[in-house]
Design a protein around this motif. Structure first.
Motif, PDB file in Angstrom:
ATOM      1  N   ASP A  20       0.986  -1.227  -0.137  1.00  0.00           N
ATOM      2  CA  ASP A  20      -0.058   0.031   0.085  1.00  0.00           C
ATOM      3  C   ASP A  20       0.756   1.282  -0.036  1.00  0.00           C
ATOM      4  N   VAL A  21       1.787   1.281   0.824  1.00  0.00           N
ATOM      5  CA  VAL A  21       2.958   2.380   1.020  1.00  0.00           C
ATOM      6  C   VAL A  21       3.593   2.419  -0.409  1.00  0.00           C
ATOM      7  N   ILE A  22       3.979   1.395  -1.014  1.00  0.00           N
ATOM      8  CA  ILE A  22       4.720   1.666  -2.327  1.00  0.00           C
ATOM      9  C   ILE A  22       3.700   2.030  -3.534  1.00  0.00           C
ATOM     10  N   SER A  23       2.230   1.595  -3.416  1.00  0.00           N
ATOM     11  CA  SER A  23       1.526   2.276  -4.461  1.00  0.00           C
ATOM     12  C   SER A  23       1.052   3.704  -4.092  1.00  0.00           C
ATOM     13  N   CYS A  24       1.256   4.094  -3.101  1.00  0.00           N
ATOM     14  CA  CYS A  24       1.180   5.781  -2.875  1.00  0.00           C
ATOM     15  C   CYS A  24       2.263   6.503  -3.303  1.00  0.00           C
ATOM     16  N   HIS A  25       3.504   5.715  -3.507  1.00  0.00           N
ATOM     17  CA  HIS A  25       4.500   6.450  -3.933  1.00  0.00           C
ATOM     18  C   HIS A  25       5.375   5.689  -5.128  1.00  0.00           C
ATOM     19  N   PRO A  26       4.802   5.516  -6.348  1.00  0.00           N
ATOM     20  CA  PRO A  26       5.237   5.031  -7.405  1.00  0.00           C
ATOM     21  C   PRO A  26       6.670   5.711  -8.239  1.00  0.00           C
ATOM     22  N   GLU A  27       6.850   6.921  -7.676  1.00  0.00           N
ATOM     23  CA  GLU A  27       7.999   7.654  -8.368  1.00  0.00           C
ATOM     24  C   GLU A  27       9.032   7.456  -7.296  1.00  0.00           C
ATOM     25  N   LYS A  28       8.930   6.867  -6.126  1.00  0.00           N
ATOM     26  CA  LYS A  28       9.750   6.712  -5.289  1.00  0.00           C
ATOM     27  C   LYS A  28      10.344   5.346  -4.889  1.00  0.00           C
ATOM     28  N   PHE A  29       9.372   4.072  -5.239  1.00  0.00           N
ATOM     29  CA  PHE A  29       9.503   2.855  -4.882  1.00  0.00           C
ATOM     30  C   PHE A  29       9.342   1.879  -6.086  1.00  0.00           C
ATOM     31  N   GLN A  30       9.763   0.853  -6.385  1.00  0.00           N
ATOM     32  CA  GLN A  30       9.314  -0.141  -7.185  1.00  0.00           C
ATOM     33  C   GLN A  30       9.601  -1.588  -6.810  1.00  0.00           C
ATOM     34  N   ILE A  31       8.628  -2.499  -6.757  1.00  0.00           N
ATOM     35  CA  ILE A  31       8.584  -3.398  -6.425  1.00  0.00           C
ATOM     36  C   ILE A  31       9.376  -4.594  -7.362  1.00  0.00           C
ATOM     37  N   THR A  32      10.581  -5.006  -7.123  1.00  0.00           N
ATOM     38  CA  THR A  32      11.440  -5.889  -7.933  1.00  0.00           C
ATOM     39  C   THR A  32      11.195  -7.458  -7.633  1.00  0.00           C
ATOM     40  N   SER A  33      10.972  -7.726  -6.395  1.00  0.00           N
ATOM     41  CA  SER A  33      10.603  -9.166  -6.034  1.00  0.00           C
ATOM     42  C   SER A  33       9.662  -9.331  -4.935  1.00  0.00           C
ATOM     43  N   ILE A  34       8.818 -10.202  -5.006  1.00  0.00           N
ATOM     44  CA  ILE A  34       8.178 -10.509  -3.545  1.00  0.00           C
ATOM     45  C   ILE A  34       7.943 -11.987  -3.502  1.00  0.00           C
ATOM     46  N   ALA A  35       7.700 -12.200  -2.252  1.00  0.00           N
ATOM     47  CA  ALA A  35       7.837 -13.698  -1.662  1.00  0.00           C
ATOM     48  C   ALA A  35       6.803 -14.019  -0.738  1.00  0.00           C
ATOM     49  N   ALA A  36       6.043 -15.078  -0.504  1.00  0.00           N
ATOM     50  CA  ALA A  36       5.141 -15.577   0.325  1.00  0.00           C
ATOM     51  C   ALA A  36       5.493 -17.041   0.831  1.00  0.00           C
ATOM     52  N   SER A  37       4.996 -17.307   1.709  1.00  0.00           N
ATOM     53  CA  SER A  37       5.157 -18.848   2.477  1.00  0.00           C
ATOM     54  C   SER A  37       4.470 -19.930   1.326  1.00  0.00           C
ATOM     55  N   ARG A  38       3.477 -19.437   0.780  1.00  0.00           N
ATOM     56  CA  ARG A  38       2.841 -20.273  -0.101  1.00  0.00           C
ATOM     57  C   ARG A  38       2.011 -19.897  -1.242  1.00  0.00           C
ATOM     58  N   ILE A  39       1.541 -20.603  -2.141  1.00  0.00           N
ATOM     59  CA  ILE A  39       0.997 -20.031  -3.207  1.00  0.00           C
ATOM     60  C   ILE A  39      -0.661 -19.796  -2.917  1.00  0.00           C
ATOM     61  N   SER A  40      -1.240 -18.684  -3.215  1.00  0.00           N
ATOM     62  CA  SER A  40      -2.390 -18.340  -2.666  1.00  0.00           C
ATOM     63  C   SER A  40      -2.999 -17.388  -3.944  1.00  0.00           C
ATOM     64  N   ASP A  41      -4.337 -17.023  -3.685  1.00  0.00           N
ATOM     65  CA  ASP A  41      -4.876 -16.139  -4.490  1.00  0.00           C
ATOM     66  C   ASP A  41      -4.599 -14.673  -4.258  1.00  0.00           C
ATOM     67  N   THR A  42      -4.148 -14.598  -3.314  1.00  0.00           N
ATOM     68  CA  THR A  42      -3.436 -13.041  -2.887  1.00  0.00           C
ATOM     69  C   THR A  42      -2.390 -12.929  -3.547  1.00  0.00           C
ATOM     70  N   LEU A  43      -1.318 -13.951  -3.365  1.00  0.00           N
ATOM     71  CA  LEU A  43      -0.301 -13.808  -3.844  1.00  0.00           C
ATOM     72  C   LEU A  43      -0.256 -13.598  -5.733  1.00  0.00           C
ATOM     73  N   LYS A  44      -1.186 -14.334  -6.054  1.00  0.00           N
ATOM     74  CA  LYS A  44      -1.411 -14.375  -7.735  1.00  0.00           C
ATOM     75  C   LYS A  44      -1.999 -12.874  -8.058  1.00  0.00           C
ATOM     76  N   GLN A  45      -2.737 -12.259  -7.200  1.00  0.00           N
ATOM     77  CA  GLN A  45      -3.238 -11.125  -7.556  1.00  0.00           C
ATOM     78  C   GLN A  45      -2.310 -10.148  -7.201  1.00  0.00           C
ATOM     79  N   GLN A  46      -1.120  -9.973  -6.277  1.00  0.00           N
ATOM     80  CA  GLN A  46      -0.167  -9.243  -6.200  1.00  0.00           C
ATOM     81  C   GLN A  46       0.807  -9.167  -7.218  1.00  0.00           C
ATOM     82  N   VAL A  47       0.921 -10.388  -7.742  1.00  0.00           N
ATOM     83  CA  VAL A  47       1.901 -10.650  -8.925  1.00  0.00           C
ATOM     84  C   VAL A  47       1.420 -10.006 -10.118  1.00  0.00           C
TER      85      VAL A  47
END
Length: 403
Positions: A20-47
């Motif tokens: 959410d913080v990163i979304s508020c400041h796209p000019e400041k931050f960029q997501i390069t990698s994300i990781a979760a403990s398991r595959i889920s619908d939430t992870l798929k949506q984030q990707v």
């Protein structure tokens, strides 16, 4: 310059608020990698939303990860080795460690060895492996950036006190000469005014209703027992390099003052704000800048009172146990954290009572044979032993018999 972020633990409460913080400041931050403990619908949506170059699945075997909607497809890595790969990625500037438990150890140490900035939300990393982690941070000239609201408040209160290193970052190793004590604030949880007799009948549903914060299930229960505050005491010891007799706790039910620093001259600096974890997350990512946002603001005209009281360690023995484990050192903090996690699980499963959580942790600590200066292997073994002992001990009696 845009800061490139690897977010480990992206689907949990802290992970989602980090996004959410990163979304508020796209000019400041960029997501390069994300990781979760398991595959889920939430992870798929984030990707699909953030389109990272790499995705980590920390707690599973190599189950195929399918995501559609954009090209090129992200690289997918697995297990603890995969998390380390994400932490070492040369395209990453800041590693946000928001995983839980031991999954945070290896990537944190790897990132520090590589000279990368680490924003830390995983309590176990410092509680269990504080000596190893802070030693590596010192060798690499990296100052860990805490995400906990209490430690962020202390960080902000120490800022400007002449503790910066040659790179302009805070160097807390010099704080001992200037600080009389750190004062961590605790909300007191939902049972602050309960008697011991009332606590004997507390249900899981009651314990999950925190009065101020919206958090995950484990940390919510820990807040109700004050185990969370005890773990934060140990974290503060390692983060700021101060002895335990300089780390105090006060109960502040409004959760407006997030923590304070009392200096040797008697002055006290505090950080105030609404109970919103996005604020310390944003501070850790954006430091040394303070970034504008549209989050709810603190309205002093609506504050009727700010109350403070000493914690009652008879009704809330978890805080006493944390101080004792921290002072004993070695693998005792590891056993504290592991036994607490096991006890909270058993409480959620209605196998022990609310009061049984601290009781089970104390019994586990009493039975432990410690290692004074543990390696990661020693820490892993102490963690395994504590979980096994706590689980087996509880299974020998009924839920009512513990607590």
């Amino acid at each position: 310059m845009t800061k490139r972020i690897a977010l480990l633990g992206c689907t949990g409460s802290i992970g989602q608020q980090t996004l959410d913080v990163i979304s508020c400041h796209p000019e400041k931050f960029q997501i390069t990698s994300i990781a979760a403990s398991r595959i889920s619908d939430t992870l798929k949506q984030q990707v699909a939303t953030y389109k990272p170059k790499r995705v980590g699945i920390g707690g599973q075997t190599e189950e195929p990860f399918e995501v559609s909607g954009y090209e090129p497809r992200p690289d997918v890595v697995y297990g603890n080795e995969g998390l380390v790969q994400l932490a070492l990625d040369p395209e990453v500037d800041i590693v946000v460690v928001a995983t839980s438990g031991q999954h945070g150890f290896a990537p944190t140490l790897a990132a520090l060895k590589a000279g990368k900035q680490v924003a830390l939300a995983n309590k176990e990393v410092l509680v269990m492996a504080g000596e190893l982690v802070t030693e590596q941070a010192h060798k690499s000239g990296i100052q860990l950036r805490p995400i906990d609201s209490e430690h962020s408040a202390i960080w902000q209160s120490l800022s400007g006190e002449g503790l910066a290193n040659e790179h302009g970052e805070e160097n807390w190793s010099q704080a001992n000469d200037k600080v009389r004590r750190l004062i961590l604030t605790a909300s007191g949880g939902p049972f602050r005014s309960f008697t011991k007799e009332q606590m004997a009948n507390v249900t899981v549903e009651q314990a999950m209703k925190h009065p101020n914060w919206n958090m995950g299930p484990k940390i919510t229960i820990d807040s109700a027992t004050l185990f969370n505050k005890g773990l934060e005491v140990i974290e503060a010891h390692w983060l700021f390099g101060l002895p335990y007799d300089k780390v105090d706790v006060v109960v502040h039910s409004q959760s407006i003052i997030h923590s304070m620093v009392e200096f040797v001259d008697g002055s006290v600096k505090a950080q105030l704000g609404t109970p919103d974890m996005r604020l310390p997350i944003q501070y850790a990512l954006g430091y040394p800048e303070r970034l504008a946002n549209d989050y709810p603001r603190l309205d002093f005209t609506k504050l009727r009172e700010l109350n403070f009281e000493l914690p009652d360690t008879e009704r809330f023995p978890a805080l006493r146990l944390a101080y004792e484990a921290g002072r004993r050192g070695g693998t005792y903090p590891t056993v504290l954290a592991a036994a607490d996690e096991e006890a909270v699980r058993l409480f959620h499963e209605r196998k022990i009572t609310y009061l049984g959580i601290a009781d089970l942790v104390e019994r586990t600590l009493d039975a432990h044979n410690p290692v004074a200066h543990p390696t990661l292997e020693d820490i892993a073994e102490a963690d395994r032993w504590a979980r096994h002992f706590a689980s087996n001990f509880s299974s020998r009696g009924s839920a009512a018999s513990i607590g």
